[in-house]
Scaffold this motif. Sequence first.
Motif, PDB file in Angstrom:
ATOM      1  N   ARG A  48      -2.368 -11.664  -8.278  1.00  0.00           N
ATOM      2  CA  ARG A  48      -2.249 -10.301  -7.758  1.00  0.00           C
ATOM      3  C   ARG A  48      -1.311 -10.290  -6.551  1.00  0.00           C
ATOM      4  N   GLY A  49      -1.425  -9.278  -5.673  1.00  0.00           N
ATOM      5  CA  GLY A  49      -0.459  -9.099  -4.611  1.00  0.00           C
ATOM      6  C   GLY A  49      -0.954  -9.439  -3.226  1.00  0.00           C
ATOM      7  N   PRO A  50      -0.131  -9.161  -2.199  1.00  0.00           N
ATOM      8  CA  PRO A  50      -0.496  -9.487  -0.817  1.00  0.00           C
ATOM      9  C   PRO A  50      -1.791  -8.829  -0.347  1.00  0.00           C
ATOM     10  N   LEU A  51      -2.125  -7.670  -0.893  1.00  0.00           N
ATOM     11  CA  LEU A  51      -3.335  -6.978  -0.464  1.00  0.00           C
ATOM     12  C   LEU A  51      -4.595  -7.526  -1.095  1.00  0.00           C
ATOM     13  N   GLN A  52      -4.460  -8.517  -1.987  1.00  0.00           N
ATOM     14  CA  GLN A  52      -5.623  -9.049  -2.694  1.00  0.00           C
ATOM     15  C   GLN A  52      -5.884 -10.525  -2.426  1.00  0.00           C
ATOM     16  N   ILE A  53      -5.113 -11.179  -1.547  1.00  0.00           N
ATOM     17  CA  ILE A  53      -5.367 -12.604  -1.355  1.00  0.00           C
ATOM     18  C   ILE A  53      -6.759 -12.798  -0.768  1.00  0.00           C
ATOM     19  N   ALA A  54      -7.378 -13.938  -1.120  1.00  0.00           N
ATOM     20  CA  ALA A  54      -8.761 -14.196  -0.709  1.00  0.00           C
ATOM     21  C   ALA A  54      -8.855 -14.998   0.586  1.00  0.00           C
ATOM     22  N   GLY A  55      -7.732 -15.447   1.128  1.00  0.00           N
ATOM     23  CA  GLY A  55      -7.747 -16.204   2.365  1.00  0.00           C
ATOM     24  C   GLY A  55      -8.023 -15.305   3.561  1.00  0.00           C
ATOM     25  N   THR A  56      -8.274 -15.925   4.706  1.00  0.00           N
ATOM     26  CA  THR A  56      -8.544 -15.175   5.935  1.00  0.00           C
ATOM     27  C   THR A  56      -7.472 -15.456   6.971  1.00  0.00           C
ATOM     28  N   ILE A  57      -7.462 -14.639   8.012  1.00  0.00           N
ATOM     29  CA  ILE A  57      -6.351 -14.683   8.954  1.00  0.00           C
ATOM     30  C   ILE A  57      -6.276 -16.009   9.715  1.00  0.00           C
ATOM     31  N   LYS A  58      -7.416 -16.621   9.979  1.00  0.00           N
ATOM     32  CA  LYS A  58      -7.407 -17.901  10.699  1.00  0.00           C
ATOM     33  C   LYS A  58      -6.599 -18.943   9.931  1.00  0.00           C
TER      34      LYS A  58
ATOM     35  N   GLU B  70       3.507   0.739   3.618  1.00  0.00           N
ATOM     36  CA  GLU B  70       3.007   2.089   3.449  1.00  0.00           C
ATOM     37  C   GLU B  70       1.528   2.114   3.037  1.00  0.00           C
ATOM     38  N   ALA B  71       1.090   1.084   2.339  1.00  0.00           N
ATOM     39  CA  ALA B  71      -0.288   1.036   1.845  1.00  0.00           C
ATOM     40  C   ALA B  71      -1.300   0.639   2.915  1.00  0.00           C
ATOM     41  N   LEU B  72      -0.825   0.132   4.051  1.00  0.00           N
ATOM     42  CA  LEU B  72      -1.729  -0.412   5.062  1.00  0.00           C
ATOM     43  C   LEU B  72      -2.595   0.635   5.745  1.00  0.00           C
ATOM     44  N   LYS B  73      -2.178   1.880   5.719  1.00  0.00           N
ATOM     45  CA  LYS B  73      -2.937   2.916   6.455  1.00  0.00           C
ATOM     46  C   LYS B  73      -4.342   3.105   5.912  1.00  0.00           C
ATOM     47  N   ASP B  74      -4.570   2.760   4.651  1.00  0.00           N
ATOM     48  CA  ASP B  74      -5.888   2.939   4.043  1.00  0.00           C
ATOM     49  C   ASP B  74      -6.657   1.628   3.883  1.00  0.00           C
ATOM     50  N   VAL B  75      -6.195   0.577   4.550  1.00  0.00           N
ATOM     51  CA  VAL B  75      -6.789  -0.753   4.380  1.00  0.00           C
ATOM     52  C   VAL B  75      -7.762  -1.045   5.512  1.00  0.00           C
ATOM     53  N   PRO B  76      -8.961  -1.615   5.242  1.00  0.00           N
ATOM     54  CA  PRO B  76      -9.898  -2.000   6.318  1.00  0.00           C
ATOM     55  C   PRO B  76      -9.235  -2.929   7.328  1.00  0.00           C
ATOM     56  N   ARG B  77      -9.731  -2.912   8.550  1.00  0.00           N
ATOM     57  CA  ARG B  77      -9.065  -3.624   9.641  1.00  0.00           C
ATOM     58  C   ARG B  77      -8.853  -5.120   9.383  1.00  0.00           C
ATOM     59  N   PRO B  78      -9.865  -5.887   8.931  1.00  0.00           N
ATOM     60  CA  PRO B  78      -9.607  -7.321   8.716  1.00  0.00           C
ATOM     61  C   PRO B  78      -8.483  -7.565   7.712  1.00  0.00           C
ATOM     62  N   ARG B  79      -8.479  -6.812   6.613  1.00  0.00           N
ATOM     63  CA  ARG B  79      -7.415  -6.947   5.620  1.00  0.00           C
ATOM     64  C   ARG B  79      -6.076  -6.500   6.189  1.00  0.00           C
TER      65      ARG B  79
ATOM     66  N   ARG C 123      -5.038  -6.646   9.377  1.00  0.00           N
ATOM     67  CA  ARG C 123      -4.505  -7.667  10.291  1.00  0.00           C
ATOM     68  C   ARG C 123      -3.932  -8.850   9.514  1.00  0.00           C
ATOM     69  N   LEU C 124      -4.629  -9.253   8.457  1.00  0.00           N
ATOM     70  CA  LEU C 124      -4.146 -10.357   7.622  1.00  0.00           C
ATOM     71  C   LEU C 124      -2.806 -10.002   6.987  1.00  0.00           C
ATOM     72  N   THR C 125      -2.712  -8.796   6.437  1.00  0.00           N
ATOM     73  CA  THR C 125      -1.490  -8.382   5.757  1.00  0.00           C
ATOM     74  C   THR C 125      -0.348  -8.196   6.748  1.00  0.00           C
ATOM     75  N   GLU C 126      -0.644  -7.666   7.924  1.00  0.00           N
ATOM     76  CA  GLU C 126       0.395  -7.506   8.944  1.00  0.00           C
ATOM     77  C   GLU C 126       0.995  -8.841   9.344  1.00  0.00           C
ATOM     78  N   LEU C 127       0.163  -9.883   9.410  1.00  0.00           N
ATOM     79  CA  LEU C 127       0.690 -11.208   9.728  1.00  0.00           C
ATOM     80  C   LEU C 127       1.606 -11.709   8.616  1.00  0.00           C
TER      81      LEU C 127
END
Length: 436
Positions: free
Chosen positions: A233-243, A268-277, A279-283
């Motif tokens: 799948r895509g960047p919004l679905q990875i199972a890893g965590t920010i650490k 553009e999709a980040l506005k509807d994403v929960p905060r932990p996800r 932050r991970l995607t922004e990195l």
Amino acid sequence: MSGHKLLSSRLKLWTSGGSGWMSRLCEGMSECGRAPFSSCSPKICVVGSGPAGFYTAQHLIKARQDVEVDIYERLPVPFGLVRFGVAPDHPEVKNVINTFTQTANHTRCNFYGNVNVGTDVSLDELRRAYHAIVLSYGAEGNRSMGVPGENLPGVYSAKDFVGWYNGLPSCGELTPDLSCDTAVILGQGNVALDVARILLAPIDMLKNTDITQPALDALAQSQVRRVLIVGRRGPLQIAGTIKELREMVNLPDCRPEMVAEDFKGIPEALKDVPRPRKRLTELMLKTALETPSEKEQARRDKASRSWGFRFFRSPVEVLASGGRAAGVRLAINRLEGAGDGAHAVLTGEVEDVTCGLIISSIGYRSLPIGQSVPFDSHKAVIPNSMGRVQQAAGVKAVTFSDWEKIDNVETRRGEVIGKPREKLLTVQEMLQVARS
């Protein structure tokens, strides 16, 4: 028969002598061949001494002042994935061992290592001896990719690879071939990121950890310089965590290698994403798309190794050359749906990636524990309702004090070479020390 008497007679053991959740556990315990909890002290058996097993024992002991808990473990050493699954460069995660040790040393808790439930003692015998049995023996099987060539030399499961560098006795003979330039990891969870980091980390980062010496020696000679971490799948679905992602981004002598096209539409999709996800995607976005600072660019330019995510890809075949893995054919996917519910759909396109090492990190499968316990082989689970299952002589168990002998030997061996511990790598070694 009490659990202790069962062990003494059946196994010839050498021993050294929330309320709502508890209520659910207590329901119907008389069916196990013991009197209800209300009429005597409850005896609970926990099968498996990993985190789930020890947390269960800990909560049981706290919940009732009269409960007694026996923990059974197939190996001579306790702690399960804390010992054999946590990455060696994450020692802080292993600090929970201190709490587990307090539980094991509690007067109402007994640890019995080197006892294989289902072989050395049956589930039926345990059911007759205890009010309740908690099965927390984990998922010891590997989930199959189901593609041609997955059994070729050069293809490993993440479970086995992690077990190899962490000293799991069953993985001691793995000896992975690290002579290739590129490794592909299939899966994008924390285990996949751990494996990528261990493959690429400078030896100086690992030599003072409890990684096994054979693994350290092999990694010191490794020719792997590039690791691709592949997900369907895509960047919004990875199972890893920010650490774990941040550790990859900051890994010394290593630069990120991303594909900008994979992140199309993600900002553009980040506005509807929960905060932990978010932050991970922004990195990931910063790492993949933003122009690095002058200092960071200089660091990347000097790096001799690289890593990167590859999204929207699923393995369809392991490619061979000379009788071993030489690459992987990946199907290119598109996503239908959004967020965690998005699923990959094949486009009909494929691409081939040349690599000499393939590690499958797509999850584990539970295995049956005995004929008396039902098992759904399709789902690889024990059928249950709210956690409740729908329904050899000569073994010398390893007690927790025996384990502490092993612990002392390992830590002393580690002190000599500047590591927190140097693990014993075979069951035979473990038992020899435990019984010394």
